[in-house]
Design an enzyme around this catalytic site. Structure first.
Site, PDB file in Angstrom:
ATOM      1  N   LYS A 196       0.861  -1.181   0.000  1.00  0.00           N
ATOM      2  CA  LYS A 196       0.000   0.000   0.000  1.00  0.00           C
ATOM      3  C   LYS A 196       0.898   1.232   0.000  1.00  0.00           C
ATOM      4  O   LYS A 196       1.632   1.482   0.958  1.00  0.00           O
ATOM      5  CB  LYS A 196      -0.915   0.019   1.220  1.00  0.00           C
ATOM      6  CG  LYS A 196      -1.852   1.224   1.279  1.00  0.00           C
ATOM      7  CD  LYS A 196      -2.744   1.145   2.506  1.00  0.00           C
ATOM      8  CE  LYS A 196      -3.697   2.324   2.598  1.00  0.00           C
ATOM      9  NZ  LYS A 196      -4.559   2.234   3.804  1.00  0.00           N
ATOM     10  N   LYS A 249      -1.972  -1.500  -3.880  1.00  0.00           N
ATOM     11  CA  LYS A 249      -2.835  -0.317  -3.843  1.00  0.00           C
ATOM     12  C   LYS A 249      -1.968   0.929  -3.920  1.00  0.00           C
ATOM     13  O   LYS A 249      -1.014   1.042  -3.143  1.00  0.00           O
ATOM     14  CB  LYS A 249      -3.659  -0.314  -2.543  1.00  0.00           C
ATOM     15  CG  LYS A 249      -4.590   0.895  -2.395  1.00  0.00           C
ATOM     16  CD  LYS A 249      -5.297   0.866  -1.052  1.00  0.00           C
ATOM     17  CE  LYS A 249      -6.230   2.085  -0.943  1.00  0.00           C
ATOM     18  NZ  LYS A 249      -6.913   2.139   0.363  1.00  0.00           N
TER      19      LYS A 249
END
Length: 328
Positions: A196, A249
């Site tokens: 992330k 992400k």
């Protein structure tokens, strides 16, 4: 073989032939639909920066989940907006917290819908960071793990099928796996936000989840967008700690990371989060008439799948499901 014997255009002659030889095809099964649940009753607050997305009170969240399910979407991921926030994000792991209630209610109405519970603290802390802070405002890793264990336990107890820790704390998968197993939830899976990135693409999400940090940024725990090899290290560590899915992400600006991850770990289901900024840019350009929204969305989501994603978390899920089913 060379021209004129070989003519690649033969396989592009018409739509039927192009479909016959297509290497990557989108399916409704690919999509996970995010839903934002807020405390209160009869609330349907439009998120201004994310057209078509709402903060929904519990009864409307159940309706939204059912609409997604009826379109063939088999999985949702839940994010909460609590009524009260505090320094330690206590509503994240309260059994009467908004996401705990949402999981319980949705699973009681739609038992076959796979419910993924995002497990983090940023939506629930008064300071907007993803963990406990020291006196200097630094996020403390290990004390935060203890709260994530509580959060995962509560969500599993309420019926979540998958826990998705998103705070990028070191050791979070191991801590949550141990907590789940110790409490009899061995069959509850973990979808870790393994790679992330600290990204500018999250702005609209922070409007929707009311989770912007009150000070500073999240660069000390989310990943540096300049790094790809580091993502592979993070993914490897999460797999070793017991992750059942790993996630990259954002998705669109990190297609290379998705591809590398799939090549390095072909046996692991890889999720990619087509994040709020990616969604909002397409919606804004479509509204202005600068792009054809449906065609560019199909192209983006196909690229994410082509890169190696097995699942795509996307705010376009309902729109794409309708398109695939011929309803729009």
């Amino acid at each position: 073989m060379k021209f004129p014997i070989t003519r690649p255009r033969r396989l592009r002659k018409n739509q039927i032939i192009r479909d016959m030889v297509a290497e990557t095809t989108l399916s409704i099964d690919d999509f996970v639909y995010p839903i934002f649940v807020i405390e209160g009753k009869d609330i349907k607050n439009p998120v201004k920066s994310m057209p078509g997305i709402y903060q929904l009170s519990l009864e409307h969240a159940v309706e939204e989940a059912k609409e997604a399910y009826d379109l063939g979407i088999k999985s949702i991921i839940l994010f909460g907006i609590p009524e009260k926030k505090d320094e330690v994000g206590s509503q994240a792991y309260a059994e009467d917290g908004i996401i705990a209630k949402a999981i319980n209610k949705i699973k009681s109405k739609l038992p076959d819908l796979i419910v993924i519970a995002d497990a983090c603290l940023c939506e629930y802390t008064s300071h907007g960071h993803c963990g406990i802070l020291d006196k200097d405002g630094n996020v403390l890793n290990d004390p935060t793990l203890e709260l994530l264990k509580k959060e995962a336990y509560v969500y599993a107890k309420m019926g979540a099928d998958i826990i998705a820790p998103s705070g990028m704390m070191d050791g979070m998968v191991k801590a949550i796996r141990e907590s789940l197993d110790e409490n009899g939830f061995e069959d509850v899976a973990i979808m870790s936000y393994s790679a992330k990135y600290s990204s500018s693409f999250y702005g609209p999400f922070r409007d929707a989840a009311e989770s912007a940090p009150a000070f500073g940024d999240r660069k000390s725990y989310q990943m540096d967008f300049r790094n790809a090899n580091e993502a592979i290290k993070e993914i490897m560590l999460d797999i070793e700690e017991g992750a059942d899915f790993v996630m990259v992400k954002p998705a669109l600006a990190y297609l290379d990371v998705i591809r590398i991850a799939k090549e390095q770990f072909p046996y692991m289901p890889i999720a990619a989060y087509n994040v709020s900024g990616e969604y909002s840019m397409v919606k804004a350009a479509g509204k202005m008439g600068w792009v054809d929204e449906n065609s560019i969305t199909i192209e983006i989501l196909t690229a994410i799948k082509r890169a190696g994603a097995d699942l795509i978390i996307t705010y376009f899920a309902k729109d794409m499901a309708k398109l695939i089913r011929g309803q729009s």
